[in-house]
Design a protein around this motif. Structure first.
Motif, PDB file in Angstrom:
ATOM      1  N   THR A   1       3.213  -2.943  -8.540  1.00 44.99           N
ATOM      2  CA  THR A   1       2.538  -1.650  -8.418  1.00 44.99           C
ATOM      3  C   THR A   1       3.573  -0.571  -8.110  1.00 44.99           C
ATOM      4  OG1 THR A   1       0.510  -2.690  -7.616  1.00 44.99           O
ATOM      5  CG2 THR A   1       0.793  -0.339  -7.142  1.00 44.99           C
ATOM      6  N   HIS A   2       3.477   0.573  -8.812  1.00 47.46           N
ATOM      7  CA  HIS A   2       4.440   1.660  -8.638  1.00 47.46           C
ATOM      8  C   HIS A   2       3.810   2.788  -7.819  1.00 47.46           C
ATOM      9  CE1 HIS A   2       7.671   0.475 -11.600  1.00 47.46           C
ATOM     10  NE2 HIS A   2       6.717  -0.417 -11.827  1.00 47.46           N
ATOM     11  N   TYR A   3       4.576   3.288  -6.872  1.00 48.77           N
ATOM     12  CA  TYR A   3       4.133   4.396  -6.029  1.00 48.77           C
ATOM     13  C   TYR A   3       5.105   5.562  -6.211  1.00 48.77           C
ATOM     14  CZ  TYR A   3       1.405   0.739  -3.698  1.00 48.77           C
ATOM     15  OH  TYR A   3       0.537  -0.292  -3.434  1.00 48.77           O
ATOM     16  N   GLN A   4       4.565   6.757  -6.522  1.00 44.48           N
ATOM     17  CA  GLN A   4       5.392   7.948  -6.717  1.00 44.48           C
ATOM     18  C   GLN A   4       5.137   8.978  -5.614  1.00 44.48           C
ATOM     19  OE1 GLN A   4       5.346   9.860 -10.502  1.00 44.48           O
ATOM     20  NE2 GLN A   4       6.228   8.108 -11.591  1.00 44.48           N
TER      21      GLN A   4
ATOM     22  N   SER B   1       0.850  -1.183   0.000  1.00 44.19           N
ATOM     23  CA  SER B   1       0.000   0.000   0.000  1.00 44.19           C
ATOM     24  C   SER B   1       0.888   1.237   0.000  1.00 44.19           C
ATOM     25  CB  SER B   1      -0.918   0.030   1.223  1.00 44.19           C
ATOM     26  OG  SER B   1      -0.159   0.192   2.411  1.00 44.19           O
ATOM     27  N   ARG B   2       0.316   2.362  -0.330  1.00 43.43           N
ATOM     28  CA  ARG B   2       1.062   3.613  -0.308  1.00 43.43           C
ATOM     29  C   ARG B   2       1.525   3.929   1.120  1.00 43.43           C
ATOM     30  NH1 ARG B   2       1.788   7.692  -3.875  1.00 43.43           N
ATOM     31  NH2 ARG B   2       2.225   9.789  -3.032  1.00 43.43           N
TER      32      ARG B   2
ATOM     33  N   GLU C   1      10.286   7.126  -6.588  1.00 44.17           N
ATOM     34  CA  GLU C   1       9.379   6.060  -7.027  1.00 44.17           C
ATOM     35  C   GLU C   1       9.796   4.734  -6.408  1.00 44.17           C
ATOM     36  OE1 GLU C   1       8.342   3.835 -11.188  1.00 44.17           O
ATOM     37  OE2 GLU C   1       8.101   6.016 -11.134  1.00 44.17           O
TER      38      GLU C   1
END
Length: 297
Positions: free
Chosen positions: A270-273, A235-236, A262
């Motif tokens: 899943t990519h988080y920025q 999760s973020r 990132e």
């Protein structure tokens, strides 16, 4: 009961004439989700699929509220392999490897020397349970059978396989308790029948047809059926916790250099920025509003 080919199943069963319990698992959509995350060489994918099936079988055996993790650490081409199965019946997994790997590479050639850790985290428990066993054996099934023999002194047999379409497994274990003279004979007979199973049958037959094929002369009673699926717990918020561990100064250095920070989940890609505003908010959130000092929590 009719098995749906569209769902991933785990079927528990027992023998009415023997002190033996069993489980069968077949993962199709779950295995496809795990295997598509990286371009795994065929032998690496095969072993990862076997670990996925094994994790599902073992989680059903221990019956916990929490998660079970299988993790291999080794000095061979595969340096790390990890699979997680939760009490919510979700699975995820990944493997790290390096170099070219021959399609014919054996279990020992893939891993070299190393260990398999079985970690069980129970909700509410202060400490997780962990058992560690060396990678002695010709395959993952042998390693896990050694673990059960050493840790629980229970006779256990495990058959695992995986191909491009499915990962599957069969698990047999003697029930604990005082052994009667005929139990050794029953255990031997049921094992001989189970040993005729083929990888193709494990991957393609449903539970009812496979158990009938193997044990049609034995009174087998079907117990609960569990549906399984792929899911990732990333999760973020969790990525934010990792960035906090990195430190605000280093996080801002990365943003100054690259324009953003990132992070990608290794399990589901899943990519988080995070931009400069995100980082400022992230570290501001760690300051307790009731504190008079800049103490981070």
């Amino acid at each position: 009961m009719q098995d749906s080919p569209q769902q991933d199943h785990l079927q528990r069963f027992i023998f009415d004439n023997a002190e033996v319990r069993g489980e069968w698992v077949q993962l199709k959509s779950t295995w496809q989700e795990v295997s598509k995350q990286r371009d795994y060489p065929a032998p690496v994918a095969h072993l990862l699929g076997e670990m996925l099936a094994a994790a599902a079988l073992l989680t059903e055996t221990v019956k916990i509220e929490g998660r079970l993790v299988l993790q291999i650490r080794a000095n061979g081409p595969i340096s790390m392999m990890m699979v997680e199965c939760t009490s919510d019946h979700t699975l995820r997994g990944l493997a790290n490897w390096q170099g070219e790997i021959a399609d014919t590479a054996s279990f020992s050639e893939l891993l070299g020397e190393g260990t398999l850790a079985i970690t069980i985290e129970v909700v509410g428990a202060k400490q997780p349970y962990q058992g560690i066993v060396s990678l002695n054996g010709d395959n993952l099934s042998a390693v896990l059978e050694n673990y059960f023999q050493q840790s629980e002194q229970l006779d256990t047999r495990i058959w695992l396989t995986a191909d491009q379409h499915a990962a599957a497994g069969l698990f047999l274990q003697q029930l604990p308790g005082d052994k009667k003279p005929e139990q050794a004979e029953n255990w031997s007979r049921i094992n001989q029948l189970a040993s005729t199973v083929t990888p193709q049958e494990l991957c393609e037959l449903d539970a009812i047809n496979l158990l009938h094929r193997l044990f049609h002369q034995e009174p087998v009673r079907l117990l609960t059926t569990t549906m399984l699926e792929f899911a990732c717990t990333c999760s973020r918020e969790r990525v934010g916790e990792t960035i906090r561990m990195l430190g605000e100064a280093e996080a801002n250095d990365i943003i100054e250099e690259q324009g953003h920070l990132e992070a990608a989940c290794e399990f589901c890609n899943t990519h988080y920025q995070f931009d400069k505003v995100d980082i400022a908010q992230l570290f501001n959130d760690t300051i307790s509003p009731s504190s008079d000092t800049d103490v981070l929590h």
